[in-house]
Design a protein around this motif. Sequence first.
Motif, PDB file in Angstrom:
ATOM      1  N   UNK A 296       0.837  -1.202   0.000  1.00  0.00           N
ATOM      2  CA  UNK A 296       0.000   0.000   0.000  1.00  0.00           C
ATOM      3  C   UNK A 296       0.867   1.245   0.000  1.00  0.00           C
ATOM      4  N   UNK A 297       1.894   1.206   0.821  1.00  0.00           N
ATOM      5  CA  UNK A 297       2.805   2.343   0.907  1.00  0.00           C
ATOM      6  C   UNK A 297       3.495   2.557  -0.438  1.00  0.00           C
TER       7      UNK A 297
ATOM      8  N   UNK B 203       3.599   5.963  -2.639  1.00  0.00           N
ATOM      9  CA  UNK B 203       4.854   6.644  -2.963  1.00  0.00           C
ATOM     10  C   UNK B 203       5.044   6.763  -4.473  1.00  0.00           C
ATOM     11  N   UNK B 204       4.742   5.685  -5.178  1.00  0.00           N
ATOM     12  CA  UNK B 204       4.834   5.716  -6.643  1.00  0.00           C
ATOM     13  C   UNK B 204       3.992   6.845  -7.204  1.00  0.00           C
ATOM     14  N   UNK B 205       2.787   6.936  -6.679  1.00  0.00           N
ATOM     15  CA  UNK B 205       1.860   7.942  -7.192  1.00  0.00           C
ATOM     16  C   UNK B 205       2.392   9.356  -6.947  1.00  0.00           C
TER      17      UNK B 205
ATOM     18  N   UNK C  38       0.287  -3.919   4.838  1.00  0.00           N
ATOM     19  CA  UNK C  38      -0.101  -2.922   3.845  1.00  0.00           C
ATOM     20  C   UNK C  38       0.504  -1.539   4.055  1.00  0.00           C
ATOM     21  N   UNK C  39       0.394  -1.014   5.290  1.00  0.00           N
ATOM     22  CA  UNK C  39       0.800   0.377   5.496  1.00  0.00           C
ATOM     23  C   UNK C  39       2.123   0.483   6.256  1.00  0.00           C
ATOM     24  N   UNK C  40       2.883  -0.607   6.238  1.00  0.00           N
ATOM     25  CA  UNK C  40       4.097  -0.636   7.075  1.00  0.00           C
ATOM     26  C   UNK C  40       5.354  -0.229   6.307  1.00  0.00           C
ATOM     27  N   UNK C  41       6.217   0.492   7.001  1.00  0.00           N
ATOM     28  CA  UNK C  41       7.561   0.780   6.477  1.00  0.00           C
ATOM     29  C   UNK C  41       8.559   0.221   7.482  1.00  0.00           C
TER      30      UNK C  41
ATOM     31  N   UNK D 252      -9.046   2.873   5.819  1.00  0.00           N
ATOM     32  CA  UNK D 252      -9.467   3.401   4.533  1.00  0.00           C
ATOM     33  C   UNK D 252      -8.749   4.708   4.197  1.00  0.00           C
ATOM     34  N   UNK D 253      -8.090   5.319   5.221  1.00  0.00           N
ATOM     35  CA  UNK D 253      -7.340   6.513   4.857  1.00  0.00           C
ATOM     36  C   UNK D 253      -6.291   6.142   3.824  1.00  0.00           C
ATOM     37  N   UNK D 254      -5.718   4.992   4.038  1.00  0.00           N
ATOM     38  CA  UNK D 254      -4.715   4.520   3.090  1.00  0.00           C
ATOM     39  C   UNK D 254      -5.478   3.849   1.973  1.00  0.00           C
TER      40      UNK D 254
END
Lengths: 315, 391, 222
Positions: free
Chosen positions: B144-145, B149-151, B185-188, B342-344
């Motif tokens: 997800x991250x 970032x790509x976008x 999904x939203x982890x770095x 859903x924010x992500x």
Amino acid sequence: MLLTPEVLAILVLNLLFGLFGAVAFLLSLKIFLKWDADATTPLQYTLEKQSFLAATIIKYIFSVKVPLFAFFVFTLDKISGVITGAMCAAGVVDATQSGMYLIALKIINLYLFASWLKLHSIDMSDKNQPYTKLKFGLFLLFFLSLLLELVLDFRMFGGIEIDKMVSCCGSIYSSSSTSALSTLFKIDNALLLSLFYGNYFLILLFFFLKKKYLFGMLNTLFLPLSLVSLILFFGTYIYELPSHHCPFCFLQADYYYVGYFIYLSLFLGTFHGMMIGFMPKVENGYKISLLFNSLYVILLTLYVLFYYFKNGVLL
Amino acid sequence: MRSRINLYIVEYAINSLLRQKYKTLFIGLVLTLLIFLLSSVFFITNSMKHELQATVDALPEITVQKIKAGRHDEIDVDVIDAILELNGVESAVARVWGYYYFQNAGVNFTLVGIDEYEEQYKKSFVAAASKLDFTKPSMLVGEGVKRVMDANYYKEYFNFIKPDGSLKRVDIGGVFKAETELESNDIILMSKESVREIFDMKENKATDIVVRVANFNEVATIASKIKLLYPDTRVITKDDLKISYQNIFDYKSGIFLALFTTALFAFFIIIYDRASGLSSEQKREIGILKAIGWRVDDVLREKFYEGFVVSLLAYVVGITLALAFVYIFHAPFLREIFSGYSQLKTSFALPFVLDMQTLALLFFLTVPLYIAAIIIPSWRSATLEADEVIR
Amino acid sequence: MIRLVDVVKKYEVNQSQSVVALDGINLEIKKGEVVVLRGSSGSGKSTILSLIAALSKPTSGEVVVGDERISKLPDSFASDFRRNTIGFVFQKYNLIHTLSVEENIILPLVPINLDAKEIKVKLERVLGMFHIAHKAKQLVKNLSGGEQQRVAIARANINNPQIILADEPTANLDAKLSLSFVEIVKELKAEGKTIVIATHDPLFFGLDVVDREIEISQGKLL
Ligand SMILES: Nc1ncnc2c1ncn2[C@@H]1O[C@H](COP(=O)(O)OP(=O)(O)O)[C@@H](O)[C@H]1O
Ligand SMILES: [Mg+2]
């Protein structure tokens, strides 16, 4: 307040039972007061029509209540995952003050409704419909019992607090606890078992002698005796644990849902037995009653025997 | 003989439904829609619960947080040593992590620090630790991250803004995958050192401490011992987490259901109304049946069979459609309501979960309600005067 | 076989008004008798038939068929009686148009859950007897008036009842078809059935097959 989808479903259905039951209650009252089988008045014809509606509603409530009772126990089991300390339905029942009475009342109501339907079918198969006044009069009382159950349901689910610590079934169903049931544990196993098997053999005896009142009385006695001996003695063999006395856990998948079978055969056996004793004109049903009572006795006895053969000792 | 299910009446009931095509279709569609919506909601929440439960299961038995002024604060790393002294504790690890708000996209990332030579507290981190380059500022990002970032044209690296306003550049070293998509999904993932720098955290501090216990039965005892040692901490066991997750979900679907009850009663009224409106043709038909020897009970039975056929069909079709909608098409629109993530704005697949209890629940919420709605109309038609038809 | 004792039937039109359709009827019909009830429209013929068929109950008085006091029967017994003992041929035939001939004829058997074989035997008997086997699979709405009546008669006879009631059987038929109805009455009489025909069609007056004619006017027998 605990608002899981399951609880909400039960409450919504309860609301329906309350509403429709009230309609049936009002009709019953009218029929009870004004029924006159000989009259050819428009009022009597209207009452005849309305008696169909009342009976249909009662049938409806009963046929939904039977599976809903299983669902209710299922739901308590699930809630037990949410309530701290409770491991199965027993803990949840204990979490509220009225829990145990509620379960008992639910069972009593099932018996009441089933016997009402039995009386109804006897009445309907007689040209003179001799029990119409009686059956609708009885329903006036049964409805109050139903109403009490519905109120207790709301109170029970409203009264469950998720954070409150409750007991697990191990501590409710044991002699050391202070719950209402613990006095039962003072009963000696040998005495209890002789009563249980003695009662069963008397049922067997009066099956052959075809004495309907005694047969019915014995079946009525057999119900509480069976439940107590199930909790105190036989249950421990199903779990193979001397201290596990819970009457709910064996409804779970771990025990192959055997509980449903146990309770169903006890219900069918004793219900038909009682009907023979207390309902007018019931002649057949001896066989069904004996069949299910025997199934119940044999199944539980087998649990004990298997345990003995496997381990060489009794618990 | 009469109490058995009478297949001829069933056949007649089906036939009668087919002859009243439009009425049947209308009621059937309304009911199917209702069951479809309801079961979609349950399937989604069940799957998410399952997913979260799996995440929780992977967590350590005990988490220790420091509480200061009633709020979660950074904890001293030396607490670990004292905890390790306790009997039964298998391991204790300091976690360094936090949420980073990426303003351009309006989403939160979860930054998690790991050490190369430390015991990893999650299985998925073991593989990640060997993949991550600890020699320079580098990170592994969840899918997800990565998409976010790509976008925003961060293909090679990303600039984190530190609390003092200066930038910290970290290279994107690859994609991080865990067992469940929800989890990763939203982890770095990056080194603890980098995370501390981005959040301006001191060397001897950590976000919280996780403790592994050898014997499951001792969890409660050890938790209370830790609490005794450090009264300024909050000690959370896995069970606590599980229960609160369950509560959140039941609560959410409970609210949904409360709204839904309104819809149910509207539905009840619609069915009642539809079932009441008998055409003169239908009245004539019932009159005929009674005139040739059908009992009131037989007519009632026929009506209820009709009700069963319609509602069971709607039940099966509604559930099948919902299964397809949720597990094949990933529940567009509806999922957003229930996902706290859903924010992500990324999608993740829902694991397939279907149990008897949910099916029973769906049954009790719909079929008995429908049958109840037709009781009075059916009785009305069953007790119509039969002798009208002879005029 | 059939006995009406002091039968009064009132219809409540509204709260204050009621119509006296039958006013003290005493009537006895013997087994195997063919009786014609004649009278002008509105005289109470259909009401008598519906009382005999237990389709309605008298306001006072008694209706006895065989040794059954049918005016006192509750619904389930009245229905069973109607199905087993009475074959009613209605004025408007009262067939269900969207069902086939076959389906219409076996309709009285549907609630009693017989074997498929038994149903077939009964069906074939009446299909042959009233000459409609060739139309068995057709929808009733595609049949002519005479054919529809034969279907209605077949349905009335599916349980081989002892009593046949026919309400204005020739009202919707031309002269030729009316005569063939008389033939059917003869056949049924030969089988020993008790037959009551309510009609104002002069065709039935003075027929050989008719044992007795009863005149009714304004709810009273003449
Ligand atoms: N349901 C009813 N409500 C009010 N009046 C009725 C009803 N049915 C029949 N009647 C009246 O009863 C009388 C007898 O009717 P009916 O038996 O149908 O006569 P017939 O068959 O000889 O033409 C008529 O005056 C008719 O208007
Ligand atoms: Mg007429």
